[in-house]
Design a protein around this motif. Structure first.
Motif, mmCIF file in Angstrom:
data_model
loop_
_atom_site.group_PDB
_atom_site.id
_atom_site.type_symbol
_atom_site.label_atom_id
_atom_site.label_comp_id
_atom_site.label_asym_id
_atom_site.label_seq_id
_atom_site.Cartn_x
_atom_site.Cartn_y
_atom_site.Cartn_z
ATOM 1 N N PRO A 187 3.216 -14.179 -2.306
ATOM 2 C CA PRO A 187 3.473 -12.954 -3.077
ATOM 3 C C PRO A 187 2.420 -11.881 -2.858
ATOM 4 C CG PRO A 187 3.876 -14.897 -4.430
ATOM 5 C CD PRO A 187 3.268 -15.375 -3.152
ATOM 6 N N ASP A 188 1.158 -12.278 -2.734
ATOM 7 C CA ASP A 188 0.107 -11.290 -2.473
ATOM 8 C C ASP A 188 0.271 -10.674 -1.089
ATOM 9 O OD1 ASP A 188 -1.765 -11.063 -4.729
ATOM 10 O OD2 ASP A 188 -2.044 -13.200 -4.447
ATOM 11 N N VAL A 189 0.686 -11.465 -0.104
ATOM 12 C CA VAL A 189 0.902 -10.932 1.235
ATOM 13 C C VAL A 189 2.004 -9.874 1.218
ATOM 14 C CG1 VAL A 189 1.827 -11.519 3.516
ATOM 15 C CG2 VAL A 189 0.011 -12.912 2.517
ATOM 16 N N LEU A 190 3.103 -10.161 0.557
ATOM 17 C CA LEU A 190 4.190 -9.183 0.471
ATOM 18 C C LEU A 190 3.719 -7.899 -0.196
ATOM 19 C CD1 LEU A 190 7.152 -11.509 -0.580
ATOM 20 C CD2 LEU A 190 6.961 -10.250 1.556
ATOM 21 N N ARG A 191 2.994 -8.043 -1.277
ATOM 22 C CA ARG A 191 2.554 -6.871 -2.036
ATOM 23 C C ARG A 191 1.607 -5.995 -1.234
ATOM 24 N NH1 ARG A 191 -2.028 -6.632 -5.675
ATOM 25 N NH2 ARG A 191 -1.949 -4.693 -6.832
ATOM 26 N N PHE A 192 0.577 -6.614 -0.640
ATOM 27 C CA PHE A 192 -0.421 -5.810 0.045
ATOM 28 C C PHE A 192 0.078 -5.299 1.389
ATOM 29 C CE2 PHE A 192 -3.268 -8.117 -2.905
ATOM 30 C CZ PHE A 192 -3.809 -6.996 -3.523
ATOM 31 N N ALA A 193 1.035 -5.984 2.006
ATOM 32 C CA ALA A 193 1.633 -5.443 3.228
ATOM 33 C C ALA A 193 2.372 -4.146 2.927
ATOM 34 C CB ALA A 193 2.577 -6.469 3.852
ATOM 35 N N GLU A 194 3.106 -4.108 1.809
ATOM 36 C CA GLU A 194 3.821 -2.890 1.441
ATOM 37 C C GLU A 194 2.857 -1.780 1.026
ATOM 38 O OE1 GLU A 194 6.752 -3.815 -1.443
ATOM 39 O OE2 GLU A 194 7.928 -5.096 -0.106
ATOM 40 N N LEU A 195 1.808 -2.148 0.292
ATOM 41 C CA LEU A 195 0.827 -1.132 -0.101
ATOM 42 C C LEU A 195 0.104 -0.560 1.117
ATOM 43 C CD1 LEU A 195 -0.776 -2.703 -3.304
ATOM 44 C CD2 LEU A 195 0.782 -0.774 -3.171
ATOM 45 N N LEU A 196 -0.257 -1.430 2.061
ATOM 46 C CA LEU A 196 -0.920 -0.949 3.271
ATOM 47 C C LEU A 196 0.000 -0.011 4.048
ATOM 48 C CD1 LEU A 196 -3.273 -1.004 5.257
ATOM 49 C CD2 LEU A 196 -2.298 -3.095 6.242
ATOM 50 N N ALA A 197 1.278 -0.374 4.156
ATOM 51 C CA ALA A 197 2.220 0.499 4.860
ATOM 52 C C ALA A 197 2.369 1.838 4.156
ATOM 53 C CB ALA A 197 3.576 -0.196 4.987
ATOM 54 N N ARG A 198 2.389 1.821 2.839
ATOM 55 C CA ARG A 198 2.539 3.065 2.085
ATOM 56 C C ARG A 198 1.350 3.996 2.315
ATOM 57 N NH1 ARG A 198 3.468 0.972 -2.568
ATOM 58 N NH2 ARG A 198 5.709 0.945 -2.234
ATOM 59 N N HIS A 199 0.148 3.439 2.333
ATOM 60 C CA HIS A 199 -1.027 4.286 2.531
ATOM 61 C C HIS A 199 -1.192 4.693 3.988
ATOM 62 C CE1 HIS A 199 -3.042 4.325 -1.449
ATOM 63 N NE2 HIS A 199 -2.226 3.315 -1.647
ATOM 64 N N LEU A 200 -0.760 3.866 4.926
ATOM 65 C CA LEU A 200 -0.751 4.303 6.317
ATOM 66 C C LEU A 200 0.205 5.473 6.505
ATOM 67 C CD1 LEU A 200 -0.807 0.884 8.215
ATOM 68 C CD2 LEU A 200 -2.621 2.612 8.189
ATOM 69 N N ALA A 201 1.337 5.437 5.789
ATOM 70 C CA ALA A 201 2.277 6.548 5.865
ATOM 71 C C ALA A 201 1.691 7.810 5.248
ATOM 72 C CB ALA A 201 3.585 6.171 5.169
ATOM 73 N N GLN A 202 0.936 7.654 4.181
ATOM 74 C CA GLN A 202 0.356 8.825 3.517
ATOM 75 C C GLN A 202 -0.680 9.517 4.383
ATOM 76 O OE1 GLN A 202 -1.097 7.227 -0.123
ATOM 77 N NE2 GLN A 202 0.920 7.034 -1.062
ATOM 78 N N CYS A 203 -1.505 8.726 5.075
ATOM 79 C CA CYS A 203 -2.564 9.351 5.871
ATOM 80 C C CYS A 203 -2.147 9.568 7.316
ATOM 81 C CB CYS A 203 -3.835 8.512 5.809
ATOM 82 S SG CYS A 203 -3.710 6.926 6.652
ATOM 83 N N GLY A 204 -1.031 8.978 7.752
ATOM 84 C CA GLY A 204 -0.559 9.189 9.118
ATOM 85 C C GLY A 204 -1.456 8.599 10.179
ATOM 86 N N ASP A 205 -2.080 7.454 9.900
ATOM 87 C CA ASP A 205 -2.995 6.811 10.850
ATOM 88 C C ASP A 205 -2.167 6.041 11.878
ATOM 89 O OD1 ASP A 205 -4.923 5.379 12.201
ATOM 90 O OD2 ASP A 205 -6.126 4.999 10.412
ATOM 91 N N ALA A 206 -1.804 6.709 12.977
ATOM 92 C CA ALA A 206 -0.930 6.096 13.980
ATOM 93 C C ALA A 206 -1.584 4.915 14.691
ATOM 94 C CB ALA A 206 -0.462 7.149 14.979
ATOM 95 N N PRO A 207 -2.864 4.979 15.116
ATOM 96 C CA PRO A 207 -3.446 3.812 15.803
ATOM 97 C C PRO A 207 -3.469 2.566 14.933
ATOM 98 C CG PRO A 207 -4.778 5.775 16.189
ATOM 99 C CD PRO A 207 -3.781 6.146 15.151
ATOM 100 N N ARG A 208 -3.849 2.723 13.682
ATOM 101 C CA ARG A 208 -3.899 1.538 12.823
ATOM 102 C C ARG A 208 -2.485 1.042 12.513
ATOM 103 N NH1 ARG A 208 -8.005 1.112 7.739
ATOM 104 N NH2 ARG A 208 -9.221 2.293 9.242
ATOM 105 N N ALA A 209 -1.550 1.958 12.321
ATOM 106 C CA ALA A 209 -0.167 1.547 12.097
ATOM 107 C C ALA A 209 0.377 0.802 13.308
ATOM 108 C CB ALA A 209 0.695 2.772 11.784
ATOM 109 N N THR A 210 0.036 1.273 14.507
ATOM 110 C CA THR A 210 0.480 0.592 15.725
ATOM 111 C C THR A 210 -0.073 -0.824 15.791
ATOM 112 O OG1 THR A 210 0.563 2.721 16.887
ATOM 113 C CG2 THR A 210 0.520 0.729 18.233
ATOM 114 N N HIS A 211 -1.345 -0.989 15.432
ATOM 115 C CA HIS A 211 -1.938 -2.327 15.460
ATOM 116 C C HIS A 211 -1.175 -3.281 14.550
ATOM 117 C CE1 HIS A 211 -4.955 -5.525 15.164
ATOM 118 N NE2 HIS A 211 -4.770 -5.456 13.851
#
Length: 967
Positions: A874-898
């Motif tokens: 459950p923690d993995v699901l939660r933090f994966a979605e939170l990380l994706a949401r904040h990557l979308a907010q800041c537009g960090d393409a290299p980290r999103a690609t990784h």
């Protein structure tokens, strides 16, 4: 009643012509009155200046972030931390007062006494936003508009919770039930709809009071009575007579109405407090309601009277649009026999505001808050209940956007205008995100109690509860390990003393005369080890290791080794006890060994287990399983007294006085394995799920899978964790450099005794536990937690209360988390609790938005990996979605690609997968959650940023290819 209309309180677009004021509201303290106008601004005014109590300042702040006329404004409940405003620019802004120094480019405008900044930008409405409302305890925020929709937002994270559809025309008003059970919305389709807040389904549709209505209004603002008994609905009609209908709760019928206005009623507003009406008879509790109409008048009603208490005709030159109440909580001035008990403010399309002051002789006095809360209990209100929806430790970036619009200084807005959509798939992903809503960013916050008390608390014995006695603690000196040199010049590390789990050690509860006689080579292990507690003691904390047990004094029993130590060395643990273990003689850590007590208790899966130790020689120890008030399910004899007991859903583990470990089936009592014997005496025992953890007295930790009967972790030392602890005020000594202190005397005898190292504060073990996935977890009192990784063969830090202080998800030690907190949340909450304010977890200095964004991203990555380390799906699901949401907010393409590459994995798909030599090492799951399932969940979230749409489209195609042809 006194009515005043300050000439200086107005909105003006060009400083010549007044503009309409559409809405107003008092903050909970009553110090500020917020007004929303057609000039696209929200203005905050001093209430004391309006009433004449003070002359300056009058205007506190001007908020000018909307690009259209502001239609509604409402303060949050409680401390009034937030101010919500909605406008015809289709946006809802959440404002927060900035108590720090004002920064350049203050969006609130120049020359303000107070600085308010927008901290959330809520988008989704497709037309004018007409009204906003806060739920009790700020659990939700509801908004409605001319797009016929109602949106519900989480009151802490401001993520969308629900979209309510069903109204056929413009929705122009809404109100929450003060008991928190319902939300009422009113629209131009001549209906009032009541929605359940539990599942956001429709409870009922009320249409009868509005069928004869032929009037058109700017707003239809209803209001719920403070006792929860009824709803006052605006713009109702009785034939051709405009009325405000009173809709009874649960019956949902309008049997009563406020009659008397000559034009359509735009807004009604109940006073938020119930009053005890004045009069000669017995006191009667009443609710007070004000109604404002297009006939430019205001009427005030008591629910106990059929006629209005007061009517103020021709109060304005145009239609009245909104009303607001405030009940002062402060004590009236001394000598004021008839103080002001309520303020009523009204605004009009003519651009003016009127304020009415009511005194105690007119309304009576407000009932106590506790009594008013009792009135709501009958409607389902839960007193002092936990509220889903966490406290907001720090809102995210200014002008956080969902891909629509730009502005401010952070989030997507910082990237400039959003690009055009490149495909229909991108638009479809954005629309899915709008329709489904995003899950709220739940903030981990600490619990009030330690995690050890939550997950490891022993159950009460099955027999009648025994009175517990808390003996006086025995203070002991604490030391940190330091390197020293022996007389022959060799470098050694002195052992580390650690406080026992659970705090100070109580004195032995039994006099020496009650000691149990023992036979055999371990017959005399000291009074602390052999004493049996009297029956009034159910559980006694383990005894602290005595100061003389350093692991550095040896008795020669053979030839000397290369280290200069005796081969087969023996160490004295007590007055007459010898332990033949080289691991103990060389140990750097010593933990307390539990004493024998009268009985031990544990509970698992609604079953209780009690180990009864013998009180006399010749009696056998017993392990009993049963339920309270019922006969024992099974009983097993134990060959020796039990010193520790732990229970899981399938296995009961018992450590006996000789150090052996026994496993029994929880259902039948059958043995699951032969007794196990380790190198040292056990110090801590835990059973969870299918796993059993044992920590021995020299700091060696082992974990077994009791179902598969195999070792998961074997004798891993916790010494590196203790050595790494840095506590405030623990200065280094000269011995830590490896050099001998010139002031330390040298031993001259033949026993090769090491000189005593200098002492300083030592870390304590706050908790030792095993996760449901079998990960060993150790928590230190300095605010850090560690999990052992068998793959990496070392400890990994999964919680650090001193790290990521600038992250929006930094754990604080000042608030309680939700009851459904996940495993990692509980661990990190306990870390913050252990560290306390001394480690700098108090008020955090406000940092620039880019610093906070970077800290938040780093923190979320750490959280995701920590959840994987302890096997918490459950923690993995939660933090994966939170990380994706904040990557979308800041537009960090290299980290999103990784991260997309890590989740996609092999085989090679158009060059997107890892190199071929890494394909064999790719793990397909994180904590049991398939990575490609995670990828399916995060791709729509990343699509919110159109700067990443090409990346999202590429990985979407690759994922579809792999799912269609996994080989």
């Amino acid at each position: 009643m006194r009515i005043s209309k300050p000439e200086w309180l107005h909105h003006d677009a060009d400083k010549k012509k007044l503009t309409a004021i559409f809405s107003l509201d008092f903050d909970p303290s009553g110090r500020r009155l917020a007004t929303a106008g057609m000039d696209n601004k929200v203005r905050l005014w001093s209430t004391r200046a309006i009433t004449g109590a003070e002359s300056e300042p009058r205007l506190l702040s001007t908020l000018s972030a909307h690009s259209g006329a502001v239609m509604c404004v409402r303060f949050s409940h409680g401390a009034g931390r937030y101010l919500a405003s909605g406008a015809d620019d289709m946006v809802v802004l959440i404002w927060e007062r900035d108590t720090g120094e004002a920064v350049g480019g203050n969006i609130a405008g120049a020359g303000n006494v107070e600085t308010w900044r927008p901290v959330r930008r809520l988008t989704g409405h497709e037309s004018d936003v007409c009204d906003v409302a806060w739920a009790p305890r700020n659990r939700f925020l509801a908004t409605c508009g001319l797009d016929n929709n109602v949106f519900v937002w989480d009151g802490a994270t401001f993520e969308r919770v629900a979209k309510l559809t069903g109204h056929q025309q413009f929705v122009k008003g809404l109100t929450f039930d003060p008991a928190g059970k319902y939300l009422a919305t009113q629209a131009d389709d001549k209906t009032l709809r009541v929605w359940r807040t539990s599942d956001w389904q429709l409870q009922t549709v009320v249409s009868a009071p509005f069928q004869d209505n032929i009037f058109s209004t700017y707003f239809r603002r209803p209001s719920w009575a403070p006792d929860g008994d009824c709803i006052a609905a605006a713009n109702a009609a009785n034939g051709k007579v405009p009325v405000a209908a009173l809709i009874a709760r649960e019956k949902w019928t309008a049997d009563l109405s406020f009659v008397g206005h000559h034009a359509a009623i735009e807004a009604v507003r109940f006073c938020p407090r119930v009053f005890r009406a004045p009069g000669a008879g017995p006191p009667e509790t009443v609710s007070i309601c004000a109604a404002g109409a297009q006939d430019r008048s205001v009427s005030v009603w008591l629910t106990s009277q059929p006629v209005p208490l007061v009517v103020a005709p021709n109060l304005f030159a145009a239609n009245l649009l909104d009303l607001a109440w405030h009940v002062p909580e402060e004590e009236p001035p001394a000598g004021d026999a008839d103080p002001v008990v309520a303020l009523l403010a009204a605004c009009s399309h003519d651009g003016s505001v009127a304020l009415a002051e009511f005194r105690r002789s007119e309304l009576g006095g407000p009932v106590p808050a506790a009594e008013q809360e009792d009135m709501l209990v009958r409607h389902g209100w839960i007193r002092s209940a936990h509220v889903p929806g966490r406290k907001l430790a720090g809102l995210a970036y200014i002008y956080e956007s969902d891909g629509e619009g730009a502005g401010g200084s952070g989030g997507l807005a910082a990237q400039g205008p959003q690009p055009m959509a490149e495909s229909v798939a991108q638009l479809r992903l954005e629309e899915e995100q709008k329709e489904e809503g995003r899950r709220g960013a739940e903030l981990p916050v600490p619990r009030d109690a330690r995690i050890a008390q939550i997950v490891d608390a022993l159950a009460q014995p099955l027999a009648q509860p025994l009175a517990a006695v808390d003996p006086a603690p025995q203070p002991q000196p604490e030391a940190m390990p330091v390197p020293v040199r022996t007389e022959n010049g060799r470098r050694r590390v002195a052992p580390l003393f650690v406080r026992p789990l659970g705090g100070h050690t109580p004195a032995s509860p039994v006099p020496a005369a009650e000691a149990v006689p023992q036979t055999g080579p371990r017959a005399a292990e000291g009074p602390a080890a052999n004493a049996v507690a009297s029956e009034r003691h159910a559980v006694v904390a383990p005894a602290r290791i005595e100061a003389q047990i350093l692991g550095t004094q040896h008795m020669h029993s053979g030839g000397a080794t290369d280290d200069g130590e005796a081969a087969g060395a023996q160490i004295v643990l007590g007055p007459q006890t010898l332990v033949h273990a080289q691991s103990i003689s060389a140990a750097r850590v010593h933990l307390a060994v539990p004493a024998v007590v009268a009985q031990l208790a544990a509970k698992a899966d609604r079953r209780g287990f009690v180990a009864h130790n013998p009180r006399k020689a010749g009696q056998a120890a017993r392990l009993v399983c049963g339920r309270a008030g019922a006969a024992p399910t099974w009983t097993r004899q134990l060959p020796r007294a039990a010193v520790m007991l732990a229970a899981g859903p399938r296995t009961v583990a018992v450590c006996l006085q000789d150090g052996s470990l026994h496993w029994f089936d929880a259902e039948s009592g059958a043995r699951r394995a032969v007794p196990l014997v380790g190198e040292a005496l056990p110090a801590h025992l835990v059973c969870r799920a299918r796993f059993c953890l044992l920590l021995d007295c020299v700091g060696q930790l082992s974990v077994w899978d009791t179902d598969a009967l195999r070792a998961v972790i074997t004798r891993v030392s916790i010494a590196p964790l203790l050595y790494s602890a840095q506590l405030p005020g623990a200065g280094a000594s000269d011995d830590e450099t490896g050099e001998r202190s010139p002031k330390r005397p040298r031993a001259e005898d033949d026993a090769r005794t090491l000189p005593a190292p200098p002492r300083r504060a030592a870390p304590a073990l706050a908790a030792v536990d095993v996760s449901d996935a079998g990960a060993a977890i150790v928590r230190l009192a300095d605010g850090r937690a560690f999990a052992y990784s068998p793959d990496l063969a070392t400890w990994g830090c999964i919680g650090d209360a001193g790290a990521y202080a600038q992250s929006d998800f930094c754990v604080r030690a000042s608030a309680a988390p939700p009851a459904d907190s996940r495993a990692l949340e509980l661990i990190q909450a306990a870390c913050a609790r252990d560290a306390g304010p001394a480690a700098g977890r108090g008020a955090v200095r406000r940092e620039p938005a880019d610093v906070r964004r970077a800290a938040t991203l780093d923190h979320l990555e750490h959280q995701l990996l920590a959840a994987d380390a302890i096997g918490s799906g459950p923690d993995v699901l939660r933090f994966a979605e939170l990380l994706a949401r904040h990557l979308a907010q800041c537009g960090d393409a290299p980290r999103a690609t990784h991260w997309l590459l890590e989740l996609l994995g092999p085989p090679l798909v158009r060059g997107l997968s890892p190199p071929a030599d890494a394909a064999a090492d790719w793990r397909p799951a994180m904590a049991g959650v398939p990575k490609r399932r995670l990828l399916q969940r995060v791709l729509p979230i990343l699509s919110a940023n159109r700067h990443l749409q090409s990346l999202v489209a590429e990985y979407s195609r690759a994922l579809d290819t792999l799912l269609a042809d996994p080989l």
